[in-house]
Design an enzyme around this catalytic site. Sequence first.
Site, PDB file in Angstrom:
ATOM      1  N   GLU A 477       0.815  -1.228   0.000  1.00 49.42           N
ATOM      2  CA  GLU A 477       0.000   0.000   0.000  1.00 49.42           C
ATOM      3  C   GLU A 477       0.846   1.275   0.000  1.00 49.42           C
ATOM      4  O   GLU A 477       0.291   2.369   0.040  1.00 49.42           O
ATOM      5  CB  GLU A 477      -0.947  -0.029   1.205  1.00 49.42           C
ATOM      6  CG  GLU A 477      -1.970  -1.147   1.101  1.00 49.42           C
ATOM      7  CD  GLU A 477      -2.751  -1.375   2.395  1.00 49.42           C
ATOM      8  OE1 GLU A 477      -2.252  -0.997   3.468  1.00 49.42           O
ATOM      9  OE2 GLU A 477      -3.854  -1.949   2.301  1.00 49.42           O
ATOM     10  N   LYS A 589       5.774  -1.930   1.391  1.00 52.04           N
ATOM     11  CA  LYS A 589       5.190  -2.075   2.728  1.00 52.04           C
ATOM     12  C   LYS A 589       5.171  -3.530   3.200  1.00 52.04           C
ATOM     13  O   LYS A 589       5.471  -3.827   4.341  1.00 52.04           O
ATOM     14  CB  LYS A 589       3.763  -1.534   2.696  1.00 52.04           C
ATOM     15  CG  LYS A 589       3.048  -1.569   4.021  1.00 52.04           C
ATOM     16  CD  LYS A 589       1.710  -0.874   3.921  1.00 52.04           C
ATOM     17  CE  LYS A 589       0.990  -0.830   5.254  1.00 52.04           C
ATOM     18  NZ  LYS A 589      -0.311  -0.157   5.146  1.00 52.04           N
TER      19      LYS A 589
HETATM   20  O1  IFM Z   1      -5.527  -5.486   5.169  1.00 54.79           O
HETATM   21  C1  IFM Z   1      -4.450  -4.888   5.792  1.00 54.79           C
HETATM   22  C2  IFM Z   1      -3.528  -4.319   4.722  1.00 54.79           C
HETATM   23  O2  IFM Z   1      -3.008  -5.351   3.924  1.00 54.79           O
HETATM   24  C3  IFM Z   1      -2.400  -3.560   5.355  1.00 54.79           C
HETATM   25  N1  IFM Z   1      -2.939  -2.517   6.181  1.00 54.79           N
HETATM   26  C4  IFM Z   1      -3.775  -3.008   7.260  1.00 54.79           C
HETATM   27  C5  IFM Z   1      -4.940  -3.796   6.717  1.00 54.79           C
HETATM   28  C6  IFM Z   1      -5.769  -4.370   7.873  1.00 54.79           C
HETATM   29  O3  IFM Z   1      -5.003  -5.268   8.606  1.00 54.79           O
END
Ligand code: IFM
Length: 726
Positions: A477, A589
């Site tokens: 992300e 990430k």
């Molecule tokens: O779904 C995840 C994502 O892959 C990374 N950020 C947090 C979300 C919730 O755990």
Amino acid sequence: MTPTQRTWLVSDAPFNPGKIYHTETIYTIGNGYMGLRGTFEEGYPNQMVSTLTHGFFNHEKSELVPDLVNLPNPLHFLVEVDGETFSMQTPKIQMLGYKRTLDLKRGVLTREVLWRNQTGNVVKLSFERFAHLGIDHLLVQRVTVRAVLGNPEIKVTAGIDGSQTNEGIDHWAKVEPAHEATTTISVTGTTSQSNYVAAVASALHSDKGTLSYQALDAKTPALISAFTLTEGEAATFVKFSAIHTSRDDADPTAAARGTLINAAASGYDKLLADHEAAWAAYWNDSGIEIEGDEVAQRALRFCTYHVLIAAPRNSERASIGAKTLSGPGYKGHVFWDTELFMVPLLTLTQPKLARNLLMYRYHNLQGARNKAKANNYEGAMFPWESTDTGEETTPSWSHPLPDGTRIRIWTGDSEQHISTDVAYAVLQYWQWTGDEEFFLNQGAEIVLDTAVFWGSRVEYNKDEDRYEISQQIGPDEYHENVNNSAFTNSMVRWHLRQAIEVRDWLIQMHPERATALLGQLKVDETRIHQWRTIIDKMYIPFDKEQGIYEQFDGFFKLKPMSLEHWSPRWANMDWIMGHEETQGYQFIKQADIVMMMALLGEETGSIETRKANWNYYYPLVDHGSSLSPSTHAWVASRLGLSAEAYDMFIYAGSIDLEDLKGNVRDGIHAAASGGVWESVIWGFAGLSLGASGFQFDPKLPAHWKSVKFRFYYKGKQHTATLTQDS
Ligand code: IFM
């Protein structure tokens, strides 16, 4: 204590006030219906009391998105000794001893405190609690007060705190306390937008003193008992509490009272015995035994415990939020975390529970269809964040940053791979369980209608004669709205292939259902032809010279940045570099190409190709998401990288136990927990499905003597014992 016992227990002593949020989260108890953080019965300054039940959402006007509502607190229990109220916030001279223990084997949280009051009398307080594993709505507490020195006057007050709200948000339109003489107390609340009703009721049973009723304040009814103890004497109180909501019962208050009557009739001993038996059955099916590694064993049990206490046992209308029912993080919303990190554990060890979670997606297909339609697509496009309605509930904006600005959150728009992730879990469930009834009536519809969505979503690039997908967020992300995410495009191609196979199977095996379903979803020859063309012409960025996938178009052109020297470090790279700046760098990430290799395995290339991709991407990964380490453990072990695999496994298993990310306050990282199980089963044990059924390719860490676990394949339970020689 024997090593075996140690691996079942998580404890802390002496009391460390600096760790209250961490311990509250990791000591959460639950039973798939309710989850209660490990807060103290008598309260503690700023503690985060939290009583949650699945699906009980409310969208308060001032908020961007709905929130899982914090219910009235049933744990409330005060003990006064000679008029002085016991508290953990007393000087050391009074706090003579303390130990809190979560027994993972039995699902029971205990706390023992040796406490001296200011008059010099010493009492031993023993607190115990469990959310009954066989009775969804029942919470049991037992408190024992023993006079160790002196003959103290004792007063206990057991209430329900109806003033409990979410952090800074009050979701209640109405909160009504009530009592029936001294038999029960209750608090019934109605939410402001969803109009859900929740009732929390309690009853107190004791071998000492006479009960009286008192309202502690306008929202806190309580039952009280006062008596004198002589030195050496003990008094025991059992508090039963029941939680019912209008999501399950027409009259939640009456239902809660009924649960209390039944609990009293059973009695504490029988309830505890049944609860322990239910946990024994859970562990029999879902436990993994590791011989030769206590640290790994305890971490694995801890992680499995947290998935099990979060998985709805008796509802198809709820799913597990990213932070389970253990804290306010992500407001209880459901992500891909459930399908790809938690459902596999359940599919293989508790198939009924896996089915419940997949049915949640089925029942919410309308929300997914609404989202597709609103975006001018066909079929079903699952929301990135989902709640009780199945509509998209990802907030579009972050909370204001310290400088007052807010960041646009694009995941709800662009992290579209969730539709394929859901289909992946459905297919995996079907292949392992052979649950044809589910697949025929619900699963196939999910797989096909999400494929219909992708068929309408892909874009044809005439110049290149290929299909592409623009404006995506892959698992990484840190890079938003990218074109041709290799992960997404590969998963979509795989998904369309599966959908064609499902359609062929339906026509061959269930022609009537095929006619009805394919007609309903408009999956006709033209569409199948289109899917085949997309499969043939799907563009997946891959550098042939290096044999490496390009994570998305242009990734190789970003500024290179190895994270090798960026440690030790608690902060994520996007926090350090800034949200926008991060997008310009080649660090990621979480597992992205590595996630693709985990899910699609050999389909993504030969072992050499996969190793080359690992070597390229592993130094770039920030593990800025807790989902990342377990996936790396899984893939590393498949690639024979045993040192990396073990490091990543221990990292994943310690995220919550050791609060590695410093944010366990918000709740358990549920995907990391499920991922730890996956890294053992798919990774170290190398369990997979081949043409002739399941097979193993074990690559155990060198110091493990053996791994033993049970799993279901097509309705039959199997036991695997793998050793270094297997
Ligand atoms: O779904 C995840 C994502 O892959 C990374 N950020 C947090 C979300 C919730 O755990």
